[in-house]
Design an enzyme around this catalytic site. Structure first.
Site, mmCIF file in Angstrom:
data_model
loop_
_atom_site.group_PDB
_atom_site.id
_atom_site.type_symbol
_atom_site.label_atom_id
_atom_site.label_comp_id
_atom_site.label_asym_id
_atom_site.label_seq_id
_atom_site.Cartn_x
_atom_site.Cartn_y
_atom_site.Cartn_z
ATOM 1 N N ARG A 39 12.927 29.958 -116.107
ATOM 2 C CA ARG A 39 11.634 30.340 -116.674
ATOM 3 C C ARG A 39 11.667 30.511 -118.192
ATOM 4 O O ARG A 39 12.719 30.502 -118.818
ATOM 5 C CB ARG A 39 11.152 31.626 -116.018
ATOM 6 N N HIS A 71 22.169 29.642 -104.957
ATOM 7 C CA HIS A 71 21.371 30.794 -104.526
ATOM 8 C C HIS A 71 21.580 32.061 -105.353
ATOM 9 O O HIS A 71 21.204 33.141 -104.912
ATOM 10 C CB HIS A 71 21.596 31.107 -103.040
ATOM 11 N N ASN A 84 -1.146 47.285 -109.728
ATOM 12 C CA ASN A 84 -1.217 48.465 -110.579
ATOM 13 C C ASN A 84 -1.608 49.673 -109.727
ATOM 14 O O ASN A 84 -1.945 49.539 -108.547
ATOM 15 C CB ASN A 84 -2.250 48.251 -111.695
ATOM 16 N N ALA A 128 31.087 35.909 -104.371
ATOM 17 C CA ALA A 128 29.934 35.482 -103.586
ATOM 18 C C ALA A 128 29.316 36.661 -102.850
ATOM 19 O O ALA A 128 30.017 37.512 -102.310
ATOM 20 C CB ALA A 128 30.358 34.407 -102.584
#
Length: 164
Positions: A39, A71, A84, A128
């Site tokens: 992102r 993952h 909210n 992991a």
């Protein structure tokens, strides 16, 4: 989808139609697997390998030579909520992004979860399935939930890699 606002060097994206990359920076020599999401504001150094299904949200920095297993999930908010106090749906400006830093040469194993606001030290290794809730020292091997230091990985790293 690789958005037009991605700053990307010479990168191998194995299945460009099966990733979501937007507003991020990705350095030369990286390899990105299928179903990865990176992102806005995430910064990926050079020669980073990100395996399938990894989630890298806003505020995450991966330095050069980092390995992200399949993952792996990073978080970026200590108090996530959908709504909210008045019940209205939260928007992008309704929470604080808390940055996380993964230092050069660190490795994060499959299915690990990394909570926000942490630093994972140089060449550290996260086992992991671990849940990392605090900073990881350089060269440490951490495992478990919450992740605890169980060893040192210096003897497992070829000298020529450490010198670079």
């Amino acid at each position: 989808m690789i958005a037009a606002d991605v700053k990307m060097g010479h990168v191998v994206v194995y299945h460009p139609h099966l990733v979501n990359l937007y507003g991020c920076e990705i350095g030369d020599g990286c390899k990105i697997g299928a179903f990865v999401e990176i992102r806005r504001t995430a910064k990926i150094g050079r020669n980073v390998k990100i395996q399938a299904f990894a989630f890298i949200p806003e505020g995450i920095t991966l330095e050069d030579g980092v390995f992200i297993g399949p993952h792996v999930c990073f978080t970026n908010d200590k108090h996530p909520r959908a709504v909210n106090a008045d019940g209205s749906l939260m928007g992008g400006n309704d929470w604080e992004i808390i940055p996380t830093l993964v230092k050069q040469g660190a490795s994060i194993g499959a299915n690990a979860t990394i909570l926000c606001g942490l630093t994972i030290g140089e060449h550290a290794m996260v086992g992991a399935g671990s849940v990392v809730t605090r900073d990881v020292p350089p060269f440490a091997l951490v495992v478990g939930s919450p992740a605890r230091v169980i060893g040192d990985v210096r003897d497992r790293i070829p000298e020529q890699r450490l010198a670079s």
